[in-house]
Design a protein around this motif. Structure first.
Motif, PDB file in Angstrom:
ATOM      1  N   SER A 686       8.371  -3.132  -0.652  1.00 31.25           N
ATOM      2  CA  SER A 686       7.467  -2.343   0.180  1.00 31.25           C
ATOM      3  C   SER A 686       7.530  -0.859  -0.158  1.00 31.25           C
ATOM      4  O   SER A 686       6.551  -0.134   0.032  1.00 31.25           O
ATOM      5  N   ASP A 687       8.677  -0.394  -0.674  1.00 33.73           N
ATOM      6  CA  ASP A 687       8.801   1.026  -1.000  1.00 33.73           C
ATOM      7  C   ASP A 687       7.980   1.398  -2.228  1.00 33.73           C
ATOM      8  O   ASP A 687       7.779   2.576  -2.509  1.00 33.73           O
ATOM      9  N   TRP A 688       7.540   0.388  -2.977  1.00 36.76           N
ATOM     10  CA  TRP A 688       6.718   0.660  -4.154  1.00 36.76           C
ATOM     11  C   TRP A 688       5.220   0.750  -3.801  1.00 36.76           C
ATOM     12  O   TRP A 688       4.396   1.029  -4.663  1.00 36.76           O
ATOM     13  N   VAL A 689       4.880   0.483  -2.573  1.00 36.67           N
ATOM     14  CA  VAL A 689       3.492   0.528  -2.100  1.00 36.67           C
ATOM     15  C   VAL A 689       3.368   1.676  -1.100  1.00 36.67           C
ATOM     16  O   VAL A 689       4.076   1.700  -0.096  1.00 36.67           O
ATOM     17  N   ARG A 690       2.497   2.616  -1.407  1.00 39.24           N
ATOM     18  CA  ARG A 690       2.396   3.824  -0.579  1.00 39.24           C
ATOM     19  C   ARG A 690       0.948   4.050  -0.098  1.00 39.24           C
ATOM     20  O   ARG A 690      -0.005   3.664  -0.787  1.00 39.24           O
ATOM     21  N   PRO A 691       0.797   4.708   1.057  1.00 37.68           N
ATOM     22  CA  PRO A 691      -0.543   5.146   1.479  1.00 37.68           C
ATOM     23  C   PRO A 691      -1.073   6.212   0.521  1.00 37.68           C
ATOM     24  O   PRO A 691      -0.342   7.110   0.116  1.00 37.68           O
ATOM     25  N   LEU A 692      -2.340   6.086   0.152  1.00 32.87           N
ATOM     26  CA  LEU A 692      -3.000   7.053  -0.735  1.00 32.87           C
ATOM     27  C   LEU A 692      -4.293   7.512  -0.061  1.00 32.87           C
ATOM     28  O   LEU A 692      -5.160   6.692   0.239  1.00 32.87           O
ATOM     29  N   LEU A 693      -4.404   8.795   0.170  1.00 30.45           N
ATOM     30  CA  LEU A 693      -5.551   9.312   0.905  1.00 30.45           C
ATOM     31  C   LEU A 693      -6.300  10.364   0.106  1.00 30.45           C
ATOM     32  O   LEU A 693      -5.700  11.304  -0.424  1.00 30.45           O
ATOM     33  N   GLY A 694      -7.617  10.171   0.038  1.00 25.92           N
ATOM     34  CA  GLY A 694      -8.520  11.230  -0.405  1.00 25.92           C
ATOM     35  C   GLY A 694      -9.271  11.737   0.809  1.00 25.92           C
ATOM     36  O   GLY A 694      -8.916  11.445   1.954  1.00 25.92           O
ATOM     37  N   THR A 695     -10.330  12.472   0.590  1.00 29.79           N
ATOM     38  CA  THR A 695     -11.080  13.037   1.716  1.00 29.79           C
ATOM     39  C   THR A 695     -11.673  11.945   2.596  1.00 29.79           C
ATOM     40  O   THR A 695     -11.619  12.019   3.821  1.00 29.79           O
ATOM     41  N   ARG A 696     -12.232  10.916   1.981  1.00 29.97           N
ATOM     42  CA  ARG A 696     -12.886   9.850   2.752  1.00 29.97           C
ATOM     43  C   ARG A 696     -11.887   9.125   3.636  1.00 29.97           C
ATOM     44  O   ARG A 696     -12.151   8.860   4.811  1.00 29.97           O
TER      45      ARG A 696
END
Length: 937
Positions: A686-696
């Motif tokens: 699970s530590d290899w999967v992260r939230p990724l956020l752009g503007t949308r």
């Protein structure tokens, strides 16, 4: 739904027998409500009315049908109803089937009329259909009704004459429509002798099957092109003898008339029955163009520019000065006569004139000033409404010539309509100021009107269209040409004034056609800068600057904000301000709205330009007029500094980085569900999967995940079969790229292409773009593990008071000014916006205060979980506690800057630019920051 469609539906409803039970639903249907909406209202599930016989549609209207004679009392009940307030109704309406009263609650504007006159009230109620009605339409819906009739006639003629529906014949049809409209106007105003002379001729002399309608109209047009003394020789038919000689170029070209069907003939007669004398001359051209433009036919608001917006250009350009001189003159006859002479010498030139709105408004405003001069010269009481005093003074005719009004318009039909609109405006002014009979005697035959040239304004020589005045010993004695205008005694060289104005088209560099790019190249010829990234409107400023060098004048254009925001400022303004040019006045960033439904209003500015002079420079913002020493290219008072990108922050704030770029063919990216499957089914840690956020993702609350293997042993990762497949897919995408730098990244397919975060930091994440309607920039604080994509920016491990700065009004206006916009949205930049943002040195206590403000904003958001930023920051639906938290944040920060709240955004920018200028000079060892100096190229 188009305003013309609403007018037709309302007219039909008013003509039918009144049905008390059905009226409320038919009314809402006329304004575009769907059947499903009406069903819910009929069933009572969405009807929140608490008034007997009432129907309440939330955020729209509360209406009721009442007993005979109870209309006014019922309207008061609707206004005082708690349900009206709770449901945020915009309108209240009551009727008994005989009388009708309607009121717009926000403005208090009301209409009281007979029920059969319901169409007279529809202009006021246009917001029920999501249409922003300008004042002229609210007060005078005849403009919409006329547009509707003409639209139907135009479409029917195209059906009957398909050979006219192409480029080769469309100009002929448009000219035919212009002639019809002149005839309608002339017969309704008394220009033609006899009541409805033209329409009655159609009714009496054309067959009911319409077979000879085109022949009769052609003969009428021929008569109007033939002098009275020549008609016997020309064998004009008897039914056309009663028509006057019109001339003036309107009927001198081809007289072929399209064939009419029975329906088209009926539309023609119905159009003639309207009261054309009530048409607003300032809307006339737009009304006709709304018929002629195929893609926008019938949508009057697509073309109509409201008078208040036009006056934002004309008033500071020259009208305000004329009014000031009138007040200074008082009752001094010499000063009044000199001011009238000055009016006679003023020329107005619109090199993007369309159907002539700016020229018509300028003419009408000048005539009003002249009217007041005449009243004073005759010893009358000078009041705005005092017209009757002038009506009884035959012989006092206008010194303002239509030939002093110039324009360039690329569409031949619009140019012709502009000339016609000026003639109609002149006649209406004459009727008001000298009387109906005198005005009618003067108008025919038509004399020279505005000098509007058909052509491409960026390729035409403006000095040939509106040439500089030649020295003469006197102004032409007959100031009105062939109409016998008042002759003024003028000696010496005339001091002619020329004012260039208008609303040129806006096109970003990415949206321009090849022809438009060539237009700019031609316009920029002679300047040592490339127009490659220029907005199309720059062409008018470049041509205007060149015109100013050769002709004594001032210019003012409505412009997209792109020319005084962002990177275009430094690229183009130095060239505009060279050779002793300066910005004379500015109206920064306001909403240029129109009547059109479902069309977002554009945010624009007005910029006035002139040669350097001692004239007072003015900035008009927030309802205030501010006198300043000079105006810089960002439209900021007293600062000509141009902001350049910086690699490091100017102030003591944390560095901001561009988000990490995957460059992975979407093989490292996953949805929330795919990420859960990767962990639970495929055994990915699970530590290899992260939230990724752009503007949308940031603004709309969308969950997105990515594989983040920055500190992971790649061999260990490949032992997971599912991961190995993903990594190999990334390698394939990169190896097959056209870019050499991307192909090199195939050696590390488990990693993002560009990595700017460690992945374990706390982060303040800032959106790359933000809606122009949003009052605050989108930003959020996240605990460890959240990543910013290349479509956002991140401040890693930053003190939370940095978020307070980003979420402030101060920072928004800085970003809007120095970073500019992407289309109409705010565009963020770390190097141009954050690194340049001036922040005063903060004490420990001030940082603590700002930290609490940022935390309060986050807590206010949390109280509305799971609402996303896009929902929370809807301008019309922002929660009260969140708005209060932002207000506290702005109050705290702005007091740090100046000890109080700023009054306007202009004041905010003035302070920020003052700080920026001083801080950059200090940071560069005393060197002055870059400026857009006059004389610089």
């Amino acid at each position: 739904m188009k305003a013309t469609d609403i007018e037709e539906a309302i007219s039909q409803l008013a003509a039918e027998p009144f049905n008390a039970a059905e009226f409320p639903y038919r009314l809402l249907e006329a304004f575009g409500n769907k059947e499903t909406t009406l069903k819910r209202l009929r069933s009572g599930t969405s009807n929140a009315s608490d008034v007997e016989g009432g129907l309440l549609q939330r955020s729209n209207i509360h209406l009721a049908v009442c007993g005979a004679g109870a209309v006014s009392q019922t309207l008061q009940k609707l206004k005082s109803s708690s349900a009206t307030l709770k449901a945020k109704a915009k309108f209240v309406l009551a009727t008994d089937g005989d009388m009708l009263e309607v009121e717009e609650l926000a403005t208090g504007e009301a209409k009281i009329c007979k029920f059969v006159d319901l169409p007279k009230a529809f202009g006021l109620m246009l917001p029920l259909a999501g249409i922003s009605a300008v004042r002229q339409i609210k007060d005078n819906p005849i403009d919409i009704r006329a547009t509707n009739k003409l639209n139907k006639l135009y479409v029917e003629l195209l059906k009957e004459n398909p050979d006219w529906d192409g480029d080769a014949r469309r100009a002929d049809l448009n000219q035919f429509m212009a002639r019809l409209i002149f005839c309608f106007f002339a017969e309704s105003t008394g220009i033609f002798n006899g009541d409805h002379l033209f329409t009655k001729a159609i009714e009496q002399f054309t067959a009911s099957d319409s077979s000879n309608t085109h022949e009769v109209i052609a003969e009428l047009f021929r008569a109007m092109d033939t002098k009275i003394e020549d008609r016997a020789k020309a064998k004009v038919r008897p039914f056309a003898e009663g028509f006057p000689y019109v001339n003036g170029g309107l009927f001198t070209k081809r007289n072929e008339v399209p064939r009419f069907s029975r329906i088209a003939r009926s539309y023609l007669v119905n159009a003639g029955a309207l009261t054309w004398r009530e048409i607003n001359p300032d809307i006339f051209g737009s009304m006709i163009q709304a018929v002629a433009d195929e893609d926008e036919r019938g949508e009057l608001g697509m073309h109509y520019t409201s008078v208040p917006n036009i006056l934002k250009v004309l008033n500071p350009l020259f009208l305000d000065d004329l009014r000031e001189k009138l007040e200074e003159a008082g009752d001094n006859r010499r000063k009044l006569q000199n001011l009238r002479k000055r009016l006679a010498r003023i020329r107005v030139f619109d090199p993007a004139c369309g159907s002539g709105n700016f020229l018509v408004i300028a003419y009408r405003q000048m005539r009003e000033i002249e009217r007041r001069i005449i009243i004073r010269l005759q010893g009358g009481a000078d009041t705005v409404d005092n017209i009757v005093d002038v009506v009884n003074w035959p012989g006092e005719r206008s010194a303002i010539q239509l030939t002093n009004f110039f324009g360039i318009e690329i569409k031949s039909f619009a140019a012709e309509i502009a000339r016609l609109a000026l003639l109609i405006a002149e006649f209406q002014c004459d009727v008001n100021y000298i009387g109906q009979k005198e005005a009618r005697d003067m108008v025919l035959p038509l004399h020279d009107t505005g000098r509007v040239k058909t052509g491409n304004a960026l390729r035409e020589n403006w000095l040939e269209v509106c040439p500089p005045p030649k020295p003469t010993s006197a102004i032409e004695e007959d100031l009105g040409g062939p109409t016998g205008r008042l002759a003024l005694d003028v000696s010496g060289e005339p001091d002619v004034e020329t004012y260039v104005c208008g609303n040129p088209p806006y096109k970003g560099s990415q949206d321009q056609t090849a022809i438009q790019k060539e237009d700019l190249r031609i316009a920029f010829d002679g300047l040592d800068i490339s127009p490659k990234s220029a907005d199309y409107v720059w062409g008018w400023f470049v041509k205007g600057r060149a015109y100013l060098e050769r002709a004594p004048s001032s210019i003012a254009f409505v412009t997209t904000n792109s020319i005084h925001q962002g990177r275009q400022v430094g690229r183009f303004w130095p060239a505009i301000l060279r050779h002793e040019m300066e910005i004379l006045f500015a109206v920064p960033s306001f909403r240029w709205s129109n009547l059109a439904s479902n069309k977002a209003a554009v945010t624009v500015s007005v910029i006035g330009l002139s040669r350097k002079s001692t004239r007072t420079k003015m900035i008009f913002a927030g309802g205030l007029a501010q006198e300043v020493k000079l105006i810089g290219p960002y439209l900021v008072p007293n600062h000509t500094t141009v902001v350049d990108e910086r690699r490091h922050p100017l102030s003591q704030v944390s560095p901001m980085v561009f988000g990490s770029m995957p460059n992975d063919g979407k093989k490292l990216l996953m949805s929330f569900d795919e990420a859960e499957e990767a962990v639970e089914v495929h055994g990915v840690p699970s530590d290899w999967v992260r939230p990724l956020l752009g503007t949308r993702e940031l603004t709309k609350g969308i969950e997105r995940r990515c594989l983040w293997l920055k500190n992971v042993d790649v061999d260990a990762a490949r032992r997971n079969e599912w991961l190995a497949g993903r990594i190999d897919a990334v390698a394939d995408v990169r190896r097959n790229s056209d870019r050499a730098t991307t192909r090199k990244l195939a050696a590390t397919p488990h990693l993002f292409g560009e990595i700017r975060q460690d992945g374990n930091e706390r982060v303040v994440l800032v959106g790359g773009v933000s809606s122009e309607f949003r009052e605050f920039l989108p930003a959020q604080y996240f605990d460890r593990g959240t990543l910013a994509s290349n479509l956002a920016f991140a401040i890693c491990n930053a003190p939370i008071w940095n978020l307070s700065l980003i979420l402030s009004r101060l920072h928004l206006v800085w970003i809007a000014t120095v970073c500019g916009k992407m289309k109409t949205d705010f565009r963020y930049s770390n190097t141009l916006g954050w690194n340049t943002f001036p922040v005063p040195p903060l004490t420990t206590n001030q940082k603590a205060e700002l930290t609490r403000c940022a935390e309060d904003i986050l807590l206010a958001r949390e109280a509305h979980f799971p609402a996303a930023i896009a929902d929370l920051y809807d301008p019309e639906g922002m929660p009260d506690n969140l708005r209060a938290a932002h207000d506290k944040n702005d109050d705290t920060l702005e007091r740090i800057y100046i000890g109080r709240r700023f009054k306007t955004d202009t004041e905010r920018l003035e302070k920020l630019f003052d700080m920026y200028t001083k801080m950059t000079a200090k940071a560069e060892g005393g060197a002055k920051p870059k400026k857009a100096k006059r004389g610089a190229a």
